[in-house]
Design a protein around this motif. Structure first.
Motif, short mmCIF file in Angstrom:
data_model
loop_
_atom_site.label_atom_id
_atom_site.label_comp_id
_atom_site.label_asym_id
_atom_site.label_seq_id
_atom_site.Cartn_x
_atom_site.Cartn_y
_atom_site.Cartn_z
N HIS A 26 24.73 17.26 42.89
CA HIS A 26 25.18 17.83 44.15
C HIS A 26 25.06 16.80 45.28
CE1 HIS A 26 26.04 20.91 47.07
NE2 HIS A 26 24.94 20.63 47.73
N GLU A 183 40.97 38.68 45.95
CA GLU A 183 41.94 37.62 45.66
C GLU A 183 43.31 38.18 45.29
OE1 GLU A 183 40.03 35.11 42.63
OE2 GLU A 183 40.35 33.46 44.03
N GLY A 184 43.34 39.40 44.72
CA GLY A 184 44.61 40.01 44.35
C GLY A 184 45.52 40.24 45.55
N ALA A 187 46.45 36.39 46.91
CA ALA A 187 47.08 35.43 45.99
C ALA A 187 48.54 35.09 46.32
CB ALA A 187 46.98 35.95 44.56
N TYR A 205 37.90 30.42 46.19
CA TYR A 205 36.64 30.60 45.48
C TYR A 205 36.10 31.99 45.78
CZ TYR A 205 37.64 25.76 45.13
OH TYR A 205 38.30 24.58 44.89
N PRO A 206 36.32 32.91 44.83
CA PRO A 206 36.01 34.32 45.09
C PRO A 206 34.52 34.60 45.07
CG PRO A 206 36.74 34.02 42.83
CD PRO A 206 36.88 32.69 43.49
N ILE A 208 31.57 38.19 45.43
CA ILE A 208 31.30 39.62 45.63
C ILE A 208 29.98 39.69 46.37
CG2 ILE A 208 30.98 41.88 44.53
CD1 ILE A 208 32.13 40.74 41.96
N TYR A 213 34.62 42.48 47.86
CA TYR A 213 35.27 41.29 47.32
C TYR A 213 35.82 40.44 48.45
CZ TYR A 213 35.04 43.39 42.72
OH TYR A 213 34.58 43.93 41.55
N ARG A 220 41.61 20.97 51.17
CA ARG A 220 41.10 19.60 51.11
C ARG A 220 42.24 18.60 51.16
NH1 ARG A 220 38.60 22.01 46.64
NH2 ARG A 220 36.44 22.57 47.04
N GLU B 14 35.17 22.98 43.20
CA GLU B 14 34.25 23.29 44.31
C GLU B 14 32.87 22.71 44.09
OE1 GLU B 14 34.92 25.21 41.88
OE2 GLU B 14 33.81 27.08 41.84
N ILE B 15 32.55 22.36 42.84
CA ILE B 15 31.27 21.69 42.57
C ILE B 15 31.45 20.18 42.67
CG2 ILE B 15 29.48 21.29 40.83
CD1 ILE B 15 30.31 24.16 39.79
N ARG B 21 26.90 24.54 44.58
CA ARG B 21 26.12 24.24 43.38
C ARG B 21 26.47 25.27 42.33
NH1 ARG B 21 20.96 21.53 44.78
NH2 ARG B 21 21.06 21.14 47.01
N MET B 25 25.66 27.76 34.81
CA MET B 25 25.11 26.88 33.77
C MET B 25 23.63 27.17 33.54
SD MET B 25 24.34 22.82 34.42
CE MET B 25 25.68 22.73 35.59
N PRO B 74 43.40 35.72 39.97
CA PRO B 74 44.82 35.93 40.24
C PRO B 74 45.49 34.86 41.10
CG PRO B 74 43.52 37.24 41.75
CD PRO B 74 42.54 36.49 40.89
N ASP B 78 44.12 29.33 39.55
CA ASP B 78 43.47 29.86 38.34
C ASP B 78 44.32 29.52 37.13
OD1 ASP B 78 41.09 31.16 39.34
OD2 ASP B 78 42.44 32.53 40.38
N ILE B 134 32.56 44.81 35.78
CA ILE B 134 32.46 44.73 37.25
C ILE B 134 33.84 44.84 37.91
CG2 ILE B 134 31.78 43.25 39.18
CD1 ILE B 134 29.32 42.56 37.71
N SER B 135 34.74 43.94 37.55
CA SER B 135 36.05 43.96 38.22
C SER B 135 37.19 44.12 37.23
CB SER B 135 36.22 42.68 39.04
OG SER B 135 36.13 41.55 38.19
N VAL B 151 32.71 33.83 39.15
CA VAL B 151 31.86 34.59 40.08
C VAL B 151 30.59 34.99 39.33
CG1 VAL B 151 31.68 36.70 41.45
CG2 VAL B 151 33.85 35.47 41.33
N ASP B 153 28.15 37.19 39.35
CA ASP B 153 27.91 38.56 38.88
C ASP B 153 28.79 38.89 37.67
OD1 ASP B 153 26.16 38.87 40.94
OD2 ASP B 153 27.35 40.31 42.08
N ILE B 154 30.04 38.46 37.74
CA ILE B 154 30.98 38.78 36.65
C ILE B 154 30.68 37.92 35.43
CG2 ILE B 154 33.42 38.94 36.02
CD1 ILE B 154 34.07 39.25 38.99
#
Lengths: 243, 243
Positions: A26, A183-184, A187, A205-206, A208, A213, A220, B14-15, B21, B25, B74, B78, B134-135, B151, B153-154
């Motif tokens: 990082h 995101e839906g 998009a 970058y989604p 929750i 959501y 960038r 994004e990392i 971060r 992983m 979406p 992606d 979740i989604s 994400v 949580d997902i």
């Protein structure tokens, strides 16, 4: 001219086992953005000589620079220098300038310059030393592979010694807009904007948070004026969003 | 029989840009240790179809399982499903069971099942769905490649759906001893211990805290009694250390 590219190779049994989180990736990613070196890949491999050597060879062929973190200390599991020498097919021996730096450091500290510590003076043939102002034991660059310690304080000090010597490119700038909609919903218009500003990278970058959501839209590019223009269009598309 | 092996592939502009971060992983590494699947490598690549496809093909040939994180939502960026289909040389089309799951979810939520959301029903030919409580939008497994959302949580919910279906091996146990002495002092006796207990993995992870050098010695293996024996010997070598 496209920017130089980079890969980071982390020698990391302690990360692969889930025990610790990496901090160096990082940090270095942020430094590289500033000097216009595009980080294309990070690999974390186990502390096995063949795994390290194979990754070094794959990454040094693919990128302008490879930065490694970890495995250059005095203990039996420190095998990165051996693996890099193997990858390049060169010998690894005690080098006089590295030995002298370490001898002076342990002399000043009143510590014994024992066999384990002498191991840290072993350098692959043809390497350039990377200064270590914290604990003396140098890192090294061999061609485009830059080998540094894993301890975060030492890693950062070595990065500070090394980066000014590398040729950068155009720094990458970014701006972020947080949109509290799924995101839906985003998009369609976002995709059209990304096509219109195809010279920029537009990422979604989604997240929750508390069951709600949303997404951070990150734009960038190397031209701040173009990013401003795209951000203005994005903000107009989603007037309720928070910059 | 050796444990099954794994790699994690993170689709992560994004990392790589230093903005965020990774969290997935570290989480999955811990889960894999528990069920006896040995994590051998992590790769983070940019959101480019060719980069993702090349990494998928390299890792699925090298490991029993590949787990991917990110890039199945979406929006225009992606592209993980497209890249995995390309890596396997199979088609990617809307699949009726995935479409029905999404249609029911958006019907319940009172949200429009628009074109962007329908994109998430595209599955490579031959894939098995991974449930997303979740989604709704499913992940998928194609042979030994398991494709999940980024994400956190997902990702965790998908890991919880997936892991019970995989065959594990012997769980890896570990114990840690913190020694507040420089690695140069520890290295000699530690190396001898590592040779004596060559069936275990003994790692030394150095740190500097307030200018004081030390190391966490981590002993890992599948036989807790052997780890106990090695830890007892280590503690006797360094009687001042704190477990």
């Amino acid at each position: 001219m496209p920017n130089p590219t980079a890969a980071i190779l982390i020698v990391g049994d302690e990360i692969l086992s889930g025990r610790t989180r990496d901090a160096n990736m990082h940090y270095l990613a942020g430094e590289l953005v500033r000097i216009g070196i595009d980080l294309k890949e990070v690999r974390i491999v186990s502390d096995e000589r063949a795994a390290i050597a194979a990754a070094v060879n794959a990454l040094r062929a693919a990128c302008t620079h490879v930065f490694t973190s970890g495995g250059i200390g005095p203990t039996h599991d420190d095998i990165t220098a051996d693996a890099v020498a193997e990858a390049f097919g060169v010998s690894l021996d005690i080098r006089e300038d590295a030995r002298a730096i370490l001898a002076a450091h342990y002399d000043r500290s009143g510590l014994e310059f024992n066999a384990a510590r002498k191991r840290m003076a072993r350098m692959p043939e043809g390497a350039q030393l990377i200064e270590n102002p914290i604990s003396a034991a140098p890192g090294f660059s061999l061609e485009n592979v830059h080998v540094m310690a894993g301890v975060p304080d030492i890693f950062r000090a070595m990065v500070a010694s090394l980066l000014p010597q590398l040729t950068g490119g155009k720094p990458l700038f970014s701006q972020t807009l947080r949109i509290d909609q799924g995101e839906g919903v985003i998009a369609g218009p976002l995709g059209a904007l990304a096509e219109e500003f195809s010279d920029l990278s537009i990422g979604s970058y989604p997240f929750i948070v508390n069951g709600v959501y949303g997404a951070n839209i990150v734009i960038r590019g190397t031209d701040p004026a173009r990013i401003d223009a795209a951000m203005a269009r994005l903000a107009a598309l989603f007037p309720d969003a928070a910059p």
